[in-house]
Design a protein around this motif. Structure first.
Motif, mmCIF file in Angstrom:
data_model
loop_
_atom_site.group_PDB
_atom_site.id
_atom_site.type_symbol
_atom_site.label_atom_id
_atom_site.label_comp_id
_atom_site.label_asym_id
_atom_site.label_seq_id
_atom_site.Cartn_x
_atom_site.Cartn_y
_atom_site.Cartn_z
ATOM 1 N N GLN A 1 5.102 -5.151 34.638
ATOM 2 C CA GLN A 1 4.582 -3.739 34.304
ATOM 3 C C GLN A 1 5.296 -2.987 33.212
ATOM 4 O O GLN A 1 4.749 -2.264 32.498
ATOM 5 N N GLN A 2 6.651 -3.241 33.482
ATOM 6 C CA GLN A 2 7.519 -2.404 32.260
ATOM 7 C C GLN A 2 7.011 -2.886 30.887
ATOM 8 O O GLN A 2 6.847 -2.217 29.979
ATOM 9 N N ILE A 3 6.719 -4.238 30.883
ATOM 10 C CA ILE A 3 6.424 -5.084 29.549
ATOM 11 C C ILE A 3 5.029 -4.529 28.859
ATOM 12 O O ILE A 3 4.669 -4.124 28.118
ATOM 13 N N LYS A 4 4.037 -4.432 30.242
ATOM 14 C CA LYS A 4 2.805 -3.926 29.687
ATOM 15 C C LYS A 4 3.024 -2.377 29.364
ATOM 16 O O LYS A 4 2.312 -2.223 28.148
ATOM 17 N N GLY A 5 3.686 -1.577 29.938
ATOM 18 C CA GLY A 5 3.863 -0.176 29.399
ATOM 19 C C GLY A 5 4.469 -0.359 27.954
ATOM 20 O O GLY A 5 4.018 0.423 27.263
ATOM 21 N N LEU A 6 5.558 -1.173 27.872
ATOM 22 C CA LEU A 6 5.919 -1.076 26.345
ATOM 23 C C LEU A 6 4.987 -1.547 25.438
ATOM 24 O O LEU A 6 5.053 -1.074 24.437
ATOM 25 N N ASN A 7 4.077 -2.563 25.595
ATOM 26 C CA ASN A 7 3.190 -2.971 25.021
ATOM 27 C C ASN A 7 2.029 -1.908 24.505
ATOM 28 O O ASN A 7 1.655 -1.667 23.372
ATOM 29 N N THR A 8 1.988 -1.336 25.736
ATOM 30 C CA THR A 8 0.758 -0.194 25.481
ATOM 31 C C THR A 8 1.311 0.918 24.634
ATOM 32 O O THR A 8 0.826 1.575 23.553
ATOM 33 N N ASP A 9 2.656 1.117 24.545
ATOM 34 C CA ASP A 9 3.193 2.378 23.963
ATOM 35 C C ASP A 9 3.262 1.771 22.221
ATOM 36 O O ASP A 9 3.182 2.450 21.500
ATOM 37 N N CYS A 10 3.542 0.473 22.097
ATOM 38 C CA CYS A 10 3.510 -0.183 20.843
ATOM 39 C C CYS A 10 2.169 -0.140 20.285
ATOM 40 O O CYS A 10 2.177 0.178 18.960
ATOM 41 N N THR A 11 1.342 -0.446 20.951
ATOM 42 C CA THR A 11 -0.184 -0.427 20.575
ATOM 43 C C THR A 11 -0.439 0.920 19.931
ATOM 44 O O THR A 11 -0.990 1.041 18.971
ATOM 45 N N LYS A 12 -0.197 2.045 20.641
ATOM 46 C CA LYS A 12 -0.473 3.405 20.601
ATOM 47 C C LYS A 12 0.355 3.660 19.086
ATOM 48 O O LYS A 12 -0.344 4.313 18.332
ATOM 49 N N THR A 13 1.420 3.445 19.133
ATOM 50 C CA THR A 13 2.212 3.634 17.865
ATOM 51 C C THR A 13 1.705 3.072 16.433
ATOM 52 O O THR A 13 1.655 3.540 15.579
ATOM 53 N N SER A 14 1.342 1.806 16.722
ATOM 54 C CA SER A 14 0.727 0.979 15.637
ATOM 55 C C SER A 14 -0.731 1.439 15.292
ATOM 56 O O SER A 14 -1.087 1.491 14.104
ATOM 57 N N CYS A 15 -1.224 2.120 16.289
ATOM 58 C CA CYS A 15 -2.632 2.639 16.016
ATOM 59 C C CYS A 15 -2.595 4.183 15.073
ATOM 60 O O CYS A 15 -3.505 4.300 14.411
ATOM 61 N N SER A 16 -1.543 4.706 15.612
ATOM 62 C CA SER A 16 -1.388 5.946 14.741
ATOM 63 C C SER A 16 -0.977 5.834 13.330
ATOM 64 O O SER A 16 -1.003 6.942 12.567
ATOM 65 N N VAL A 17 -0.401 4.906 12.963
ATOM 66 C CA VAL A 17 0.276 4.592 11.601
ATOM 67 C C VAL A 17 -0.740 4.542 10.550
ATOM 68 O O VAL A 17 -0.945 5.143 9.398
ATOM 69 N N PRO A 18 -2.083 3.891 10.654
ATOM 70 C CA PRO A 18 -2.884 3.878 9.474
ATOM 71 C C PRO A 18 -3.403 5.030 9.342
ATOM 72 O O PRO A 18 -4.092 5.536 8.436
ATOM 73 N N GLY A 19 -3.756 5.876 10.492
ATOM 74 C CA GLY A 19 -4.094 7.245 10.165
ATOM 75 C C GLY A 19 -3.195 8.221 9.093
ATOM 76 O O GLY A 19 -3.794 8.824 8.227
ATOM 77 N N LEU A 20 -2.035 7.972 9.558
ATOM 78 C CA LEU A 20 -1.083 8.927 8.852
ATOM 79 C C LEU A 20 -1.141 8.199 7.284
ATOM 80 O O LEU A 20 -1.002 8.878 6.429
ATOM 81 N N GLN A 21 -1.061 6.906 7.260
ATOM 82 C CA GLN A 21 -1.272 6.328 5.899
ATOM 83 C C GLN A 21 -2.663 6.887 4.986
ATOM 84 O O GLN A 21 -2.479 6.968 3.741
ATOM 85 N N ASN A 22 -3.994 6.880 5.626
ATOM 86 C CA ASN A 22 -4.709 7.199 5.147
ATOM 87 C C ASN A 22 -4.747 8.754 4.650
ATOM 88 O O ASN A 22 -5.248 9.322 3.654
ATOM 89 N N ASP A 23 -4.045 9.678 5.397
ATOM 90 C CA ASP A 23 -3.723 11.002 5.140
ATOM 91 C C ASP A 23 -2.753 11.100 3.946
ATOM 92 O O ASP A 23 -3.071 11.883 2.900
ATOM 93 N N LEU A 24 -2.021 10.444 3.836
ATOM 94 C CA LEU A 24 -0.925 10.304 2.592
ATOM 95 C C LEU A 24 -1.698 9.976 1.383
ATOM 96 O O LEU A 24 -1.352 10.420 0.169
ATOM 97 N N ARG A 25 -2.603 8.799 1.681
ATOM 98 C CA ARG A 25 -3.400 8.403 0.331
ATOM 99 C C ARG A 25 -4.313 9.585 -0.280
ATOM 100 O O ARG A 25 -4.360 9.779 -1.311
ATOM 101 N N ARG A 26 -5.167 10.160 0.922
ATOM 102 C CA ARG A 26 -5.808 11.584 0.270
ATOM 103 C C ARG A 26 -4.934 12.432 -0.262
ATOM 104 O O ARG A 26 -5.507 13.210 -1.369
ATOM 105 N N GLN A 27 -3.816 12.721 0.178
ATOM 106 C CA GLN A 27 -3.006 13.910 -0.534
ATOM 107 C C GLN A 27 -2.423 13.374 -1.892
ATOM 108 O O GLN A 27 -2.473 13.934 -2.849
ATOM 109 N N GLU A 28 -2.275 12.053 -1.995
ATOM 110 C CA GLU A 28 -1.906 11.544 -3.341
ATOM 111 C C GLU A 28 -2.967 11.559 -4.377
ATOM 112 O O GLU A 28 -3.002 12.074 -5.643
#
Length: 819
Positions: A712-739
């Motif tokens: 269960q702990q491992i599953k919680g950690l995996n969900t946190d990693c998944t959420k973190t990896s999902c938020s990274v492409p959005g930030l990259q798109n915002d950075l590209r638009r600003q450039e």
């Protein structure tokens, strides 16, 4: 008029022009007025010009027509009146007569219509008619050679085209045209950059060859004369004279030129001797000429093509003796040039190796000089007697000068050798005390040569202490020489001033001697008859002696009255001649004043026309200034708009800076999140590995509950990693638009900068153009003020002329009333 012009050709013009009567002068002045009248027909004008051209064949008549009667101005006025039709035969006739009239004569630039004549010549040198071109070039060569003020022709408008035409004429197939063009260019541009290029070291040798070829082989006397004059003028430049000394064919050319001395034409021989005298002005060339005259080269074996080449093997010195002893009725210039050339040759021969070669020639020449010094025949005419006296004086001067130089050189040699040779000192001092030494010493002391004066002073220093030295006679001789030189100078000044300032009616009028009236002779004869009859009838009368005494007294009284009347008549004739001369002077002055008034009127019209042109030009410039002011205003408005754009650019720049700061913050946050993601991934990997180890170590001991919790702990950690990896492409798109937004902002900023630079450059150009227009406006205003001042000056001069002419007319009217 045509019959008159054909019949007068055989008359002597001196008898017509210098008869001492008013009638010939009045006739000639009347002919001038008729010829200068624009309303006169061309046929009559041409006949008058032909008649006057026949008069101008002689020297004195040519000078009188040129200086006294202003024939040059009349011909120039005729050409000016017919300037629109230069193909007329009358224009060509006037140009040819002017060329003959102005040859070797100085023409004043201020004379009537000379300015217009020069403009006509400069315009028509490129005519299609070869006769017009030759006449224009020949006349221009005469005017440029003897008139310094023509050199100010740079003020003419088409002077550059005229120079180009002259340079093009240098390749013409007619040698006469080439010589004319060279003569004009040498007179106008010899000391300028154009002349230095034309007569440089590369081209001058071709010019020398051309001149010598024309001089030797020229078929026409006119071309030869102008070629010789050109070389004489070029030799006055030291650089060109130095070029001639280095000319490799000079000896051959001089031998050919010396062969022309054997010609039977006195004009050709005179021109050749004039060239040789000019060459003698250069020391190196004088030595060469002297060697070739006194040591002529051997005759060539191959015969020439011309007839006179065969006679060129004979000695030129014999030809010089021939021209010195030529008949007196020939041209005076010929034997005078020969005497001048002999003087130059003898000056060079003294103290040189040519002295022995010149000995036989001097003996022959002295015999001829002795013949010239003999008394002339009194039955000859006055003119021949004058020529004989002039030639004898010049010959005597040359021979005495040569002998004096020989004596002084001998005495100087004796002074140097008197200590080395026995009895030389005694002979030296004895010669110094001889009275015959006065003439050589006086001639040397009053000479123009510095060396002769120095030699004479050294000999005088030796002779002055001697007891029997004739110092008083030497002083008298020097004073006589100085007085003679002063007298000659005064006579030359008087003759030159008389030739320049002679009046319109001729140079002089002789006094008309009055003769006693016929009634006086008749009364005296009747009185003598009565006395004789009375003596025959009353011989025995006692009172006859008293009557005779009375009549003798009466006769003496009548004789005194007759002499007084004779004196009165002579005085009256003198007064009449003076009055005629004054009338002629007044007419000449009045004609000159009218010509000046007409010239000033034409100048006034030209000034007014130029003023109108300048006024029109000023108005155009003012309109252009106004137009430029409106353009400047528009540019200022555009500049204001561009300034607003620049302000907007500044605002966009501030927005860009804000976005850039936000971009920097977002980039920092992204980097922090990436670092946290990496750390969590590492932790998850570590936990996974730990979990696997635990599974391996406690596989059997770990219970199912603990394993479930761990999963269960491992599953919680995996969900946190998944959420973190999902938020990274959005930030990259915002950075590209600003450039992308930043890149677009940078492009807009560069475009705005370029437009701002263009606006600044346009504003600078507009300000520069406005300042230049202001400067042109000030210059035009100053020029307009200057033209207005000149116009006022011309108006004042015209008013003064009108006032003077009106006062002269009033004075003439009062004088006529008094008479």
């Amino acid at each position: 008029s045509i019959l008159v012009s054909s019949d007068v050709s055989g008359l002597k013009c001196d008898g017509v022009l210098f008869s001492g009567q008013v009638l010939p002068s009045e006739c000639l002045s009347g002919l001038m007025e008729v010829a200068g009248d624009p309303n006169t027909s061309h046929a009559l004008t041409g006949s008058i010009i032909s008649l006057l051209a026949q008069f101008a064949s002689g020297g004195e008549a040519k000078e009188a027509l040129h200086s006294s009667y202003n024939f040059t101005g009349t011909l120039a006025a005729i050409i000016h009146c017919n300037r629109t039709t230069p193909e007329e035969p009358l224009v060509l006739q006037c140009l040819n007569v002017l060329q003959r009239l102005t040859y070797n004569v100085r023409t004043l630039h201020c004379a009537s219509h000379i300015h217009e004549l020069i403009s006509f010549l400069m315009q028509h040198v490129q005519s299609s008619n070869d006769d017009i071109v030759k006449a224009c070039l020949g006349l221009m060569a005469n005017l440029c050679r003897h008139d310094i003020s023509v050199l100010s022709m740079n003020s003419y408008n088409n002077v550059k085209a005229f120079y180009r035409a002259l340079i093009n004429f240098l390749g013409h197939n007619c040698l006469t045209v080439v010589v004319f063009a060279l003569s004009i260019l040498s007179s106008l541009t010899l000391n300028e950059e154009v002349g230095q290029k034309l007569f440089n070291a590369k081209n001058i040798h071709q010019t020398f060859q051309l001149i010598f070829n024309i001089t030797v082989n020229g078929d026409g006397t006119l071309t030869r004369n102008y070629a010789v004059d050109l070389l004489v003028d070029l030799l006055k430049n030291p650089k060109i004279a130095d070029y001639l000394t280095k000319y490799k064919h000079l000896s051959v050319c001089l031998s050919e030129v010396l062969g022309l001395l054997h010609s039977k034409d006195p004009d050709t021989a005179s021109k050749v001797m004039e060239l040789l005298v000019s060459l003698c002005s250069v020391p190196v060339l004088r030595k060469l000429v002297c060697e070739m005259v006194l040591r002529p080269p051997a005759p060539r074996l191959q015969p020439g093509t011309r007839k006179c080449v065969q006679a060129r093997g004979s000695e030129p010195s014999l030809a010089l003796v021939h021209w010195v002893t030529s008949p007196l009725d020939g041209p005076e210039q010929c034997y005078m040039q020969a005497l001048s050339l002999l003087a130059e040759l003898f000056e060079e021969a003294i103290d040189s190796s040519l002295c022995s070669s010149a000995q036989s020639f001097v003996e022959l020449l002295l015999q001829e000089v002795l013949v010239l010094l003999q008394s002339p025949d009194s039955t000859e005419g006055d003119q021949l007697l004058k020529k004989h006296s002039l030639r004898a004086v010049v010959s005597l001067c040359i021979s005495s000068q040569v002998c004096s130089e020989v004596v002084l050189k001998t005495l100087e040699l004796m002074s140097h050798l008197r200590q080395q040779m026995p009895d030389m000192e005694t002979s030296f001092y004895r010669i110094l005390q001889d009275q015959r030494m006065v003439t050589p010493l006086s001639l040397a002391l009053t000479s123009n040569c510095r060396e002769h004066v120095q030699v004479a002073l050294r000999i005088l220093f030796e002779a002055a202490p001697l007891p029997d030295f004739p110092s008083a006679i030497l002083g008298d001789s020097i004073a006589a020489n100085n007085a003679y030189r002063q007298r000659v100078g005064e006579l030359s000044i008087r003759s030159s001033s008389a030739s320049e300032d002679v009046s319109f009616m001729g140079k002089s009028f002789p006094i008309m001697h009055a003769e006693p009236s016929g009634s006086a002779y008749q009364s005296i004869d009747s009185l003598i008859e009565k006395l004789q009859n009375g003596l025959q009838e009353k011989v025995k009368d006692v009172h006859m002696s008293e009557i005779i005494d009375v009549y003798e007294q009466k006769l003496s009284a009548l004789a005194c009255k007759e002499s007084r009347l004779q004196d009165l008549l002579e005085a009256k004739a003198l007064a009449l001649s003076q009055a005629d001369r004054l009338i002629a002077q007044y007419r000449c002055q009045r004609a000159q004043a009218e010509a000046e008034a007409r010239k000033l009127a034409s100048l006034l019209k030209d000034t007014e026309r130029k003023k109108e042109d300048l006024q029109t030009e000023l108005n155009d410039h003012l309109l252009e200034v106004e137009r430029l002011k409106s353009d400047s205003q528009q540019l200022l408005e555009h500049n204001g708009r561009l300034q607003a754009v620049a302000d907007q650019h500044q605002e966009l720049k501030g927005t860009y800076n804000q976005l850039l700061s936000r971009y920097d913050k977002s980039e920092g946050m992204l980097k922090e999140l990436q670092a946290a993601h990496i750390s969590l991934t590492q932790q998850a990997e570590g936990l996974r590995k730990t979990n696997e180890g635990l599974k391996l170590q406690q596989e059997r001991s770990v219970t199912l509950a603990e394993l479930t919790e761990k999963e269960q702990q491992i599953k919680g950690l995996n969900t946190d990693c998944t959420k973190t990896s999902c938020s990274v492409p959005g930030l990259q798109n915002d950075l590209r638009r600003q450039e992308e937004q930043i890149h677009e902002m940078e492009e807009n900023i560069s475009i705005l900068r370029k437009e701002l630079n263009k606006t600044e450059q346009a504003r600078k150009d507009t300000s520069i153009k406005a300042s230049s227009l202001e400067l042109q406006k000030s210059q035009l205003e100053a020029k307009l003020e200057k033209m207005e001042e000149e116009l006022s000056k011309h108006s004042q001069m015209i008013a003064m002329i009108h006032s003077l002419s009106s006062s002269k007319l009033k004075g003439d009217a009062t004088a006529n009333l008094s008479l």
